[in-house]
Every structure is written in structure tokens, then in C-alpha cells.
Design a protein around this motif. Structure first.
Motif, PDB file in Angstrom:
ATOM      1  N   LEU A 192       0.670  -1.393  -0.036  1.00  0.00           N
ATOM      2  CA  LEU A 192      -0.030  -0.163   0.040  1.00  0.00           C
ATOM      3  C   LEU A 192       0.902   1.062   0.294  1.00  0.00           C
ATOM      4  CD1 LEU A 192      -3.118   0.504   0.078  1.00  0.00           C
ATOM      5  CD2 LEU A 192      -2.749   1.024   2.919  1.00  0.00           C
ATOM      6  N   PRO A 193       0.390   1.631  -1.158  1.00  0.00           N
ATOM      7  CA  PRO A 193       2.041   3.087  -1.137  1.00  0.00           C
ATOM      8  C   PRO A 193       1.475   4.505   0.012  1.00  0.00           C
ATOM      9  CG  PRO A 193       1.207   2.582  -3.506  1.00  0.00           C
ATOM     10  CD  PRO A 193       0.542   1.831  -2.421  1.00  0.00           C
ATOM     11  N   ALA A 194       0.669   4.469   0.281  1.00  0.00           N
ATOM     12  CA  ALA A 194       0.765   5.989   1.289  1.00  0.00           C
ATOM     13  C   ALA A 194      -0.550   5.257   2.388  1.00  0.00           C
ATOM     14  CB  ALA A 194       0.579   6.458   0.333  1.00  0.00           C
ATOM     15  N   LEU A 195      -0.216   5.423   3.519  1.00  0.00           N
ATOM     16  CA  LEU A 195      -0.953   5.308   4.867  1.00  0.00           C
ATOM     17  C   LEU A 195      -0.330   6.225   5.710  1.00  0.00           C
ATOM     18  CD1 LEU A 195      -2.723   3.747   5.648  1.00  0.00           C
ATOM     19  CD2 LEU A 195      -1.536   2.366   7.078  1.00  0.00           C
ATOM     20  N   ALA A 196      -1.703   7.270   6.319  1.00  0.00           N
ATOM     21  CA  ALA A 196      -0.849   8.232   7.232  1.00  0.00           C
ATOM     22  C   ALA A 196      -1.974   7.696   8.544  1.00  0.00           C
ATOM     23  CB  ALA A 196      -1.547   9.539   6.669  1.00  0.00           C
ATOM     24  N   VAL A 197      -1.765   7.464   9.827  1.00  0.00           N
ATOM     25  CA  VAL A 197      -1.860   7.089  10.486  1.00  0.00           C
ATOM     26  C   VAL A 197      -1.538   8.061  12.077  1.00  0.00           C
ATOM     27  CG1 VAL A 197      -2.039   5.499  12.620  1.00  0.00           C
ATOM     28  CG2 VAL A 197      -0.781   5.403   9.697  1.00  0.00           C
ATOM     29  N   PHE A 246      -3.935  20.539  14.406  1.00  0.00           N
ATOM     30  CA  PHE A 246      -4.980  19.913  12.662  1.00  0.00           C
ATOM     31  C   PHE A 246      -4.839  20.414  11.800  1.00  0.00           C
ATOM     32  CE2 PHE A 246      -9.008  19.862  10.584  1.00  0.00           C
ATOM     33  CZ  PHE A 246      -9.309  17.954  10.614  1.00  0.00           C
ATOM     34  N   PRO A 247      -4.742  21.896  11.801  1.00  0.00           N
ATOM     35  CA  PRO A 247      -5.016  22.651  11.025  1.00  0.00           C
ATOM     36  C   PRO A 247      -3.296  22.890  10.007  1.00  0.00           C
ATOM     37  CG  PRO A 247      -5.152  24.532  12.307  1.00  0.00           C
ATOM     38  CD  PRO A 247      -5.167  22.595  13.019  1.00  0.00           C
ATOM     39  N   GLN A 248      -2.235  22.519  10.450  1.00  0.00           N
ATOM     40  CA  GLN A 248      -0.920  22.073   9.651  1.00  0.00           C
ATOM     41  C   GLN A 248      -1.214  20.664   9.388  1.00  0.00           C
ATOM     42  OE1 GLN A 248       2.462  22.085  12.557  1.00  0.00           O
ATOM     43  NE2 GLN A 248       4.113  21.685  11.013  1.00  0.00           N
ATOM     44  N   GLN A 249      -1.970  19.484   9.980  1.00  0.00           N
ATOM     45  CA  GLN A 249      -1.752  18.065   9.991  1.00  0.00           C
ATOM     46  C   GLN A 249      -2.707  18.049   8.102  1.00  0.00           C
ATOM     47  OE1 GLN A 249       0.419  16.078  10.003  1.00  0.00           O
ATOM     48  NE2 GLN A 249       1.320  16.349  12.523  1.00  0.00           N
ATOM     49  N   ILE A 250      -3.612  18.595   8.243  1.00  0.00           N
ATOM     50  CA  ILE A 250      -4.415  18.501   6.900  1.00  0.00           C
ATOM     51  C   ILE A 250      -3.605  19.429   5.933  1.00  0.00           C
ATOM     52  CG2 ILE A 250      -6.103  21.127   7.430  1.00  0.00           C
ATOM     53  CD1 ILE A 250      -7.077  16.980   6.672  1.00  0.00           C
ATOM     54  N   ARG A 251      -3.163  20.465   5.973  1.00  0.00           N
ATOM     55  CA  ARG A 251      -3.001  21.569   5.172  1.00  0.00           C
ATOM     56  C   ARG A 251      -1.274  20.491   4.282  1.00  0.00           C
ATOM     57  NH1 ARG A 251      -3.265  26.104   8.420  1.00  0.00           N
ATOM     58  NH2 ARG A 251      -1.039  25.371   8.978  1.00  0.00           N
ATOM     59  N   GLY A 252      -1.255  19.602   5.104  1.00  0.00           N
ATOM     60  CA  GLY A 252       0.315  19.075   4.280  1.00  0.00           C
ATOM     61  C   GLY A 252      -0.476  17.362   4.414  1.00  0.00           C
ATOM     62  N   LEU A 253      -1.743  17.177   3.961  1.00  0.00           N
ATOM     63  CA  LEU A 253      -2.175  15.465   4.243  1.00  0.00           C
ATOM     64  C   LEU A 253      -2.214  15.930   2.332  1.00  0.00           C
ATOM     65  CD1 LEU A 253      -2.595  13.159   4.975  1.00  0.00           C
ATOM     66  CD2 LEU A 253      -4.807  14.210   5.787  1.00  0.00           C
ATOM     67  N   ALA A 278     -13.299  13.509   6.827  1.00  0.00           N
ATOM     68  CA  ALA A 278     -14.146  13.642   5.680  1.00  0.00           C
ATOM     69  C   ALA A 278     -14.676  15.150   5.331  1.00  0.00           C
ATOM     70  CB  ALA A 278     -15.268  12.828   6.328  1.00  0.00           C
ATOM     71  N   ASP A 279     -15.214  16.321   6.292  1.00  0.00           N
ATOM     72  CA  ASP A 279     -15.909  17.431   6.131  1.00  0.00           C
ATOM     73  C   ASP A 279     -14.254  17.744   5.173  1.00  0.00           C
ATOM     74  OD1 ASP A 279     -17.329  16.849   7.809  1.00  0.00           O
ATOM     75  OD2 ASP A 279     -17.500  17.941   9.701  1.00  0.00           O
ATOM     76  N   PHE A 280     -13.192  17.757   5.382  1.00  0.00           N
ATOM     77  CA  PHE A 280     -12.638  18.701   4.406  1.00  0.00           C
ATOM     78  C   PHE A 280     -11.985  17.440   3.468  1.00  0.00           C
ATOM     79  CE2 PHE A 280     -11.236  20.709   8.667  1.00  0.00           C
ATOM     80  CZ  PHE A 280     -10.962  22.522   7.946  1.00  0.00           C
ATOM     81  N   ARG A 281     -12.537  17.283   2.884  1.00  0.00           N
ATOM     82  CA  ARG A 281     -12.930  16.245   1.825  1.00  0.00           C
ATOM     83  C   ARG A 281     -11.626  15.551   1.039  1.00  0.00           C
ATOM     84  NH1 ARG A 281     -14.338  20.611  -2.767  1.00  0.00           N
ATOM     85  NH2 ARG A 281     -16.840  21.599  -1.902  1.00  0.00           N
ATOM     86  N   VAL A 282     -11.222  14.311   1.958  1.00  0.00           N
ATOM     87  CA  VAL A 282     -10.343  13.333   2.242  1.00  0.00           C
ATOM     88  C   VAL A 282     -11.328  12.327   2.776  1.00  0.00           C
ATOM     89  CG1 VAL A 282      -9.200  11.709   3.111  1.00  0.00           C
ATOM     90  CG2 VAL A 282      -8.816  14.862   4.070  1.00  0.00           C
ATOM     91  N   PRO A 283     -11.343  11.491   1.217  1.00  0.00           N
ATOM     92  CA  PRO A 283     -12.009  10.916   0.615  1.00  0.00           C
ATOM     93  C   PRO A 283     -11.777   9.045   1.574  1.00  0.00           C
ATOM     94  CG  PRO A 283     -10.475  10.873  -1.342  1.00  0.00           C
ATOM     95  CD  PRO A 283      -9.917  11.628   0.048  1.00  0.00           C
ATOM     96  N   ARG A 311      -4.849  14.360  -0.026  1.00  0.00           N
ATOM     97  CA  ARG A 311      -5.864  14.057   0.289  1.00  0.00           C
ATOM     98  C   ARG A 311      -6.158  12.552  -0.426  1.00  0.00           C
ATOM     99  NH1 ARG A 311      -6.041  18.442   2.744  1.00  0.00           N
ATOM    100  NH2 ARG A 311      -7.276  19.643   2.317  1.00  0.00           N
ATOM    101  N   ALA A 312      -6.178  12.382  -1.360  1.00  0.00           N
ATOM    102  CA  ALA A 312      -5.750  10.461  -1.148  1.00  0.00           C
ATOM    103  C   ALA A 312      -5.395   9.754  -0.773  1.00  0.00           C
ATOM    104  CB  ALA A 312      -4.598  10.593  -3.103  1.00  0.00           C
ATOM    105  N   THR A 313      -4.356  10.344  -0.272  1.00  0.00           N
ATOM    106  CA  THR A 313      -3.426   9.418   0.912  1.00  0.00           C
ATOM    107  C   THR A 313      -4.746   8.232   2.454  1.00  0.00           C
ATOM    108  OG1 THR A 313      -1.418  10.269   1.279  1.00  0.00           O
ATOM    109  CG2 THR A 313      -2.189   9.072   2.733  1.00  0.00           C
TER     110      THR A 313
END
Length: 280
Positions: free
Chosen positions: A36-41, A66-73, A97-102, A75-77
Motif C-alpha cells: 500500500l503506497p501511502a498511509l497516514a496514521v 490539526f490545521p497544519q496536518q490537514i494542509r500537509g496531507l 471527511a469534512d475537509f474532503r479526505v475521501p 487527499r489521496a492518502t
């Protein structure tokens, strides 16, 4: 934000941004294996709990970060989030999910369940027996041809396929038998979350399907899209395979992540007729 107000009473569902501890452990191990190429925990427990013990590769997440983490993520991860017991992490998953992380999942049972599931999976991966392999020229030839490691039968290659998956896909019954005899791990899943049984269904080899089921493979394994082997066979119009899987005990009532059953995906009349008893 009161993050401990939710309960874990509903059944585990990726559609509801939840995942079982076993599936979460599987995702993490596939990521660590490079399948699995990418994964954030993310760990959303307090700082002391995180420093006392946490999941490999987990990053502590708090409201302030949280703001820093969501900016650096990217969205396909895919994202896994765990807390103490699996309650607060569901609120955090909804935030992502509200920040469009599917693809974001709260781990049911929290850190204890996640940690135990990882330990169980790792114990099963260690000490793969290879005794007797030197007596199987066909197995050694197969491993060499496809670039598999004879000293680690579970090491994945292209698309996350293990030697057992590749043999099932190729319809090599003798090699499948030899790999099972040598202790190949039937619980392994490829980059799409499919186990060796799915590959046997693709090849249409009934004998291999029976061997894998007899070995105890999860006949109702749901892949990363929530599909089971029975769903695949029905959607592909493989009536003989649908009949075989039902005979072997496949559950026709399992839902995928779109709440569809095998009968809802049947591509042919013959498959629909085999599954018609599940309508209701």
C-alpha cells in the motif's frame, strides 16, 4: 470539542468512516511491506499516553496541530485514526471527511484493539516454515520464474501479490498445494485488499478455490472497495464460481461499502437465479 460523546454501537462500516482493528492492522502492514503506497496514521490520545506507547508510524494529532496536518496531507492518502476506545476517533474522522479526505477511518476499539491486532498479524508472519521445499522442484522453479524469495514465501511482489496469490491466479494447483504445505500465509492481501481466493476466482480454478477454503482462508474477505469473492463472481457473470462459493459457505448477505449484496451485482440471469433466495 467534546470528542468522547459518540458510542461504537453501530456495526463497523467503512462507509461510516469506521474500520475494524484487524483491517486497520492489515492496512498498516501492507503499507510497511510497500504493498500500500501511502498511509497516514494519527493518534488522538493525550500526550502522555502517546509517549508511553503508540502504533508504529503514528503521529500524535491534537486540535492545535490539526490545521497544519490537514494542509500537509495529500487527499489521496488513506488515513487511520485511533484513540482510547474508538469513540473520539470517529469525530476526528468526520473532521477529515469534512475537509474532503475521501478515505479516512476510525479504528474500532482504539489503541488496545489496534495494538493487539498488529501483534497477532506479526506473530503469524514470523517463522514461515520452508521445510521440504528443496523436494519440490516445481515450487522452486515457480518462485524463481516469478522472482519470489524462497526464504520468505509471503514477501509480496508486483501489485502486492504473494507467491500463493500468483499461483492461484495462474491456476497452478501443484504449486498452491506446495505453498500451503510450506506454511504460506493465507491471510495476506494484495494492494487492493484481495486475498488468494479472489485470484483463484479470477482464474476460475475450482480445485484451488476448494483447497484454499479447506485451508481456512476468509471466504467473505472484503477488499478495499468492500467487495467479496462472491460479489466479484456474480458481477463477472461466473455462475459456476457463484455456485461453488455458495456451496463452500460464502455469505450472500454481506454488504459492500455501497450497501449492495452479491445479488444486486449479478450480471447474468444464471447468477441471479443462484442468488435469488437472498432477495428480501
Amino acid at each position: 470539542m467534546n470528542t468522547e460523546t459518540l458510542t461504537a454501537s453501530e456495526p463497523s462500516s467503512r462507509q461510516a468512516h469506521r474500520i475494524s482493528a484487524a483491517d486497520a492492522a492489515d492496512m498498516l502492514l501492507r503499507h510497511m511491506d510497500g504493498v500500500l503506497p501511502a498511509l497516514a496514521v494519527f493518534d488522538v490520545r493525550d500526550e502522555n499516553s502517546y509517549h508511553a506507547a503508540h502504533i508504529d508510524a503514528a503521529v500524535r494529532l491534537a486540535e492545535a496541530t490539526f490545521p497544519q496536518q490537514i494542509r500537509g496531507l495529500n487527499r489521496a492518502t488513506p488515513v487511520l485514526i485511533y484513540c482510547y476506545h474508538g469513540n473520539a476517533s470517529r469525530t476526528w474522522a468526520q473532521w477529515f471527511a469534512d475537509f474532503r479526505v475521501p478515505e479516512v477511518y476510525s479504528v474500532d476499539g482504539g489503541y488496545p484493539a489496534f495494538s493487539d491486532a498488529l501483534a497477532t498479524r506479526r506473530a503469524g508472519q514470523q517463522g514461515t516454515p520452508v521445510a521440504g521445499m528443496d523436494a519440490r522442484a516445481d515450487l522452486l522453479a515457480f518462485l524463481q520464474t516469478h522472482g519470489f524469495d524462497p526464504f520468505d514465501l509471503n514477501a509480496p511482489r508486483q501489485h502486492g501479490l504473494t507467491a500463493l496469490m500468483r499461483a492461484a491466479l495462474a491456476g497452478h494447483e501443484g504449486v498452491v498445494d506446495a505453498l500451503l504445505a510450506c506454511g504460506a500465509d493465507i491471510s495476506r492481501r494484495n494492494m487492493d485488499g484481495n486475498n488468494a481466493l479472489w485470484l483463484a476466482c479470477v482464474s476460475g480454478n475450482a480445485a484451488i478455490v476448494r483447497r484454499l477454503v479447506q485451508a481456512g482462508i476468509d471466504i467473505d474477505n472484503r477488499n478495499d472497495m468492500g467487495a467479496t469473492c462472491l460479489m466479484y463472481a456474480a458481477s463477472a457473470g461466473k455462475a459456476e464460481m457463484v455456485a461453488l462459493l455458495l456451496e463452500c459457505g460464502a455469505d450472500p448477505q454481506v454488504l459492500n461499502f455501497d450497501d449492495a449484496r452479491a445479488v444486486d451485482l449479478a450480471a447474468t440471469r444464471s447468477c441471479l437465479q443462484l442468488l435469488r433466495h437472498t432477495i428480501g
